[in-house]
Design an enzyme around this catalytic site. Sequence first.
Site, mmCIF file in Angstrom:
data_model
loop_
_atom_site.group_PDB
_atom_site.id
_atom_site.type_symbol
_atom_site.label_atom_id
_atom_site.label_comp_id
_atom_site.label_asym_id
_atom_site.label_seq_id
_atom_site.Cartn_x
_atom_site.Cartn_y
_atom_site.Cartn_z
ATOM 1 N N HIS A 33 -27.668 -0.504 11.282
ATOM 2 C CA HIS A 33 -28.833 -0.827 12.118
ATOM 3 C C HIS A 33 -28.592 -2.070 12.985
ATOM 4 O O HIS A 33 -27.505 -2.300 13.490
ATOM 5 C CB HIS A 33 -30.088 -0.979 11.267
ATOM 6 N N LYS A 35 -37.550 10.555 7.940
ATOM 7 C CA LYS A 35 -36.176 10.155 8.284
ATOM 8 C C LYS A 35 -35.360 10.095 6.996
ATOM 9 O O LYS A 35 -35.875 9.753 5.929
ATOM 10 C CB LYS A 35 -36.225 8.769 8.936
ATOM 11 N N THR A 80 -25.558 7.212 4.450
ATOM 12 C CA THR A 80 -24.336 7.737 5.066
ATOM 13 C C THR A 80 -23.259 6.664 5.073
ATOM 14 O O THR A 80 -22.061 6.967 4.923
ATOM 15 C CB THR A 80 -24.625 8.225 6.493
ATOM 16 N N ALA A 81 -23.665 5.410 5.254
ATOM 17 C CA ALA A 81 -22.706 4.303 5.232
ATOM 18 C C ALA A 81 -21.921 4.284 3.929
ATOM 19 O O ALA A 81 -20.688 4.129 3.924
ATOM 20 C CB ALA A 81 -23.445 2.976 5.435
ATOM 21 N N SER A 105 -30.962 9.616 5.435
ATOM 22 C CA SER A 105 -29.525 9.509 5.642
ATOM 23 C C SER A 105 -28.930 10.902 5.545
ATOM 24 O O SER A 105 -29.191 11.623 4.577
ATOM 25 C CB SER A 105 -28.887 8.615 4.577
#
Length: 276
Positions: A147, A54, A108-109, A56
């Site tokens: 999240h 996983k 990404t945030a 971003s």
Amino acid sequence: MSSVSLAISPCPNDTLMFHHLLTHDAHGFNFDLKFADIEELNEGLLHSKWDMAKMSVAAYPFFAENYQMLDVGMAMGFGNGPLLISNSADIDLENYYGEILIPGKNTTANALLKKYFPHLNSKSELLFSDIPLAVAQTVADLGLIIHESRFTYQKLGLHKIADLGEIWENDQNLPLPLGAIVVRRSLPEETKSKLSFELQKSIIAGLADRSEAMDFILENSAEKDISVVNSHIDLYVNEFSIRAGEKGEKAVHALLAPLTENDSLPLQKIIFKWEK
């Protein structure tokens, strides 16, 4: 049986999507599993630690040479963006130049924060789940949350100041691509296709009956409130997780294309194409 090193987050969306894949061995893969926070996953991919992981989406250009993005397993959608929260409802965001707590520089945030609020550049990194409490304790007046935290921050008396996903959607008219699964480029094409297909099957099975996966989900989730866990899954596992499709691919490219680190990566080099 093929051995595949796999790293995902312990968040409910990842554990739901991968549960069937990890607990049924008919697919012929043996997974060496590691759980890690999203920024630890991004850092590990910078050093090519895993075959499948996983990440971003915004971090992808940093390891694009060694990895391809799958169009299954994405955390992407509408109304799912990172939130800016504060211990004060009256904070003036446009004139705020104090410290902000972020869940990782490669997330990404943080890419969205830089895009829409570039003046907020006094940042300290903190584990995403620790940010709400730190803001409540005035370690900083502003925090960027992702999240499960988006469902629980109000319990600490905190206030939403901005929804970066909402800003993105109004700006781009596209779903927001937060996270994705990548595979090592050097894996055989047949292996990458098989992994894509089996992950898609696993996601469909998880969405059809999440109760089978719930013990696994709760065992690994930082949040044990089942209503929060279900809300998390409802938000982050959806049609774009099963297959990103043309709209999802367009959203990925819209996020990546403006990044200076991106070096204009064409979409065909980003996303691995497979057929059943």
